[in-house]
Design an enzyme around this catalytic site. Structure first.
Site, mmCIF file in Angstrom:
data_model
loop_
_atom_site.group_PDB
_atom_site.id
_atom_site.type_symbol
_atom_site.label_atom_id
_atom_site.label_comp_id
_atom_site.label_asym_id
_atom_site.label_seq_id
_atom_site.Cartn_x
_atom_site.Cartn_y
_atom_site.Cartn_z
ATOM 1 N N LYS A 115 -11.173 11.536 3.385
ATOM 2 C CA LYS A 115 -11.944 11.620 2.145
ATOM 3 C C LYS A 115 -12.334 13.049 1.810
ATOM 4 C CE LYS A 115 -13.842 6.970 1.749
ATOM 5 N NZ LYS A 115 -15.059 6.148 1.638
ATOM 6 N N LYS A 198 -0.479 -0.098 -1.721
ATOM 7 C CA LYS A 198 -1.387 -1.239 -1.763
ATOM 8 C C LYS A 198 -2.020 -1.382 -3.140
ATOM 9 C CE LYS A 198 -5.949 0.282 -0.341
ATOM 10 N NZ LYS A 198 -7.190 -0.412 -0.207
ATOM 11 N N LYS A 201 -7.774 0.069 -6.867
ATOM 12 C CA LYS A 201 -8.365 0.443 -8.148
ATOM 13 C C LYS A 201 -7.975 1.862 -8.522
ATOM 14 C CE LYS A 201 -12.738 1.959 -6.172
ATOM 15 N NZ LYS A 201 -12.339 1.661 -4.806
HETATM 16 P P1 ADP Z 1 -9.713 0.206 -3.244
HETATM 17 O O1 ADP Z 1 -8.471 0.558 -2.447
HETATM 18 O O2 ADP Z 1 -9.350 -0.564 -4.462
HETATM 19 O O3 ADP Z 1 -10.524 1.432 -3.521
HETATM 20 P P2 ADP Z 1 -11.748 -0.369 -1.300
HETATM 21 O O4 ADP Z 1 -11.273 0.699 -0.395
HETATM 22 O O5 ADP Z 1 -13.012 -0.160 -2.043
HETATM 23 O O6 ADP Z 1 -10.575 -0.751 -2.333
HETATM 24 O O7 ADP Z 1 -11.853 -1.700 -0.422
HETATM 25 C C1 ADP Z 1 -12.904 -2.648 -0.450
HETATM 26 C C2 ADP Z 1 -12.526 -3.795 0.479
HETATM 27 O O8 ADP Z 1 -11.349 -4.475 0.001
HETATM 28 C C3 ADP Z 1 -12.187 -3.359 1.905
HETATM 29 O O9 ADP Z 1 -12.683 -4.347 2.802
HETATM 30 C C4 ADP Z 1 -10.669 -3.335 1.937
HETATM 31 O O10 ADP Z 1 -10.172 -3.596 3.235
HETATM 32 C C5 ADP Z 1 -10.287 -4.455 0.964
HETATM 33 N N1 ADP Z 1 -9.035 -4.151 0.254
HETATM 34 C C6 ADP Z 1 -8.851 -3.163 -0.656
HETATM 35 N N2 ADP Z 1 -7.591 -3.169 -1.162
HETATM 36 C C7 ADP Z 1 -6.953 -4.201 -0.541
HETATM 37 C C8 ADP Z 1 -5.620 -4.726 -0.631
HETATM 38 N N3 ADP Z 1 -4.733 -4.213 -1.466
HETATM 39 N N4 ADP Z 1 -5.313 -5.779 0.140
HETATM 40 C C9 ADP Z 1 -6.224 -6.324 0.978
HETATM 41 N N5 ADP Z 1 -7.488 -5.886 1.111
HETATM 42 C C10 ADP Z 1 -7.871 -4.828 0.357
#
Ligand code: ADP
Ligand code: TRP
Length: 335
Positions: A115, A198, A201
């Site tokens: 980060k 993956k 957002k």
């Molecule tokens: P993003 O990648 O959209 O920023 P976050 O890092 O805020 O998402 O993740 C919030 C939660 O959602 C975490 O527990 C993470 O493991 C889960 N998560 C995020 N993206 C995925 C995905 N594509 N598949 C499965 N779990 C996910």
């Protein structure tokens, strides 16, 4: 058994967040409670500060996340649901634990390195100290189990190290060592446009992700336009090797239907995506539509959400107080 977990108040929740995290919490609420245990879930709004976020956005995201969790099935009557800020003991214990954690330990945290990127000198102290606050979040409640994603396992190990060092330095078994629970069932959902990335957002393409606030029409449209290949589905999951887009859609179908991917492939064997995609869209609309509607109903009733968080925080404060007090006594801050 006491399960404690937190989620950062990021906005725009998507299908990956739902299937990978939120849905697991709901399942755990039922399983753990059936076994006589407790579940506590919180919005990590203090962690939300570790990277710049506009104040109004942080507040709106906390409210939205609460509405999402409740709409998805976290029952505030059965699970303790709150946000960190309303339980000051999280911050207070974090300060105490700052004096137990070692700089060398924090220097090894890979998430900080990711980060902070190249500009480590310019990263906030909060971002660096983030794992210590996370340790406080769980040690405060003597959590036995902490459901987290793979990326948070290292932070949980740090929490165990901090707990063990505290107990040893002060010759008192005050803190329970928490176990990380990395769900094997939690699927990793990939982008609908590029199955090597993956679903996230941070992906700039609107079509790559299903948002929990998407309308039925938008959900159906995004699945219809999802990238696939021209081949029909084979008769086994293994035979999907090398077809990442197809695998992703089958994974999503299986997770939404609470079935195994193998079972889903068997049902659609020999059928093309012209048939599979509409079935997937219908399923997604049937599962996500009610969550979205309930979320929207709750978002229109801010007072109700506020009441849920206030009540949850009250219960959490009562559980946190004896641990904080014991830590203060142990360290010689109060007699
Ligand atoms: P993003 O990648 O959209 O920023 P976050 O890092 O805020 O998402 O993740 C919030 C939660 O959602 C975490 O527990 C993470 O493991 C889960 N998560 C995020 N993206 C995925 C995905 N594509 N598949 C499965 N779990 C996910
Ligand atoms: N850091 C976690 C994440 O980004 C969220 C979190 C904060 C958490 N405090 C926690 C998770 C305590 C489990 C336990 O996903």
């Amino acid at each position: 058994m006491r399960v404690v977990s937190g989620i950062q108040p990021t906005g725009n929740l998507h299908l990956g967040n739902y299937l990978g995290a939120v849905k697991q919490w709901v399942a755990m609420q039922d399983e753990v409670q059936a076994a006589g245990g407790e579940t506590m879930y919180f919005i990590a709004d203090l962690h939300g500060l570790t990277q710049w976020i506009a104040p109004a956005t942080l507040n709106a995201n906390t409210i939205e996340m609460t509405a999402t969790l409740v709409a998805a099935g976290i029952d505030p009557e059965r699970s303790i649901l709150f946000n960190q800020t309303r339980v000051p003991a999280h911050s207070e214990l974090a300060w105490l634990l700052n004096n137990v954690a070692r700089v060398g330990w924090l220097n090894r945290m890979t998430q900080f390195k990711d980060k902070a990127g190249k500009n480590r000198e310019g990263a906030s102290v909060g971002l660096y100290d983030y794992p210590v606050l996370m340790a406080a979040d769980v040690l405060l409640y003597n959590a036995t189990h902490v459901p987290v994603g793979e990326d948070q396992k290292q932070h949980l190990e740090l929490a165990r190290d901090i707990a063990a060092k505290f107990n040893m330095d002060y010759e008192r078994e005050l803190f329970t060592l928490p176990e990380p629970l990395v769900s094997k069932e939690a699927p990793r959902i990939m982008s609908l446009r590029d199955a090597s990335a993956k679903m996230s957002k941070s992906n700039p393409s609107e079509m790559s992700l299903i948002k929990l606030i998407d309308s039925d029409e938008v959900i159906a449209d995004k699945f219809r336009k999802a990238k696939t290949d021209p081949e029909p589905l084979p008769d086994s999951w293994e035979a999907l090797e090398g077809r990442a887009e197809a695998r992703n859609l089958v994974t999503i179908f299986a997770a939404l239907a609470d079935r195994t991917p193998a079972d889903v492939v068997a049902e659609f064997a020999g059928k093309g995506f012209g048939q599979f995609k509409p079935a997937l869209a219908d399923l997604a609309v049937a599962k996500l539509g009610p969550i979205r509607n309930e979320m929207q109903r709750l978002l229109d009733d801010r007072a109700a959400i506020d009441a849920i968080l206030a009540r949850g925080a009250e219960k959490a404060r009562a559980l946190a107080a004896p641990t904080l007090r014991a830590a203060q006594e142990t360290m010689g801050l109060v007699a």
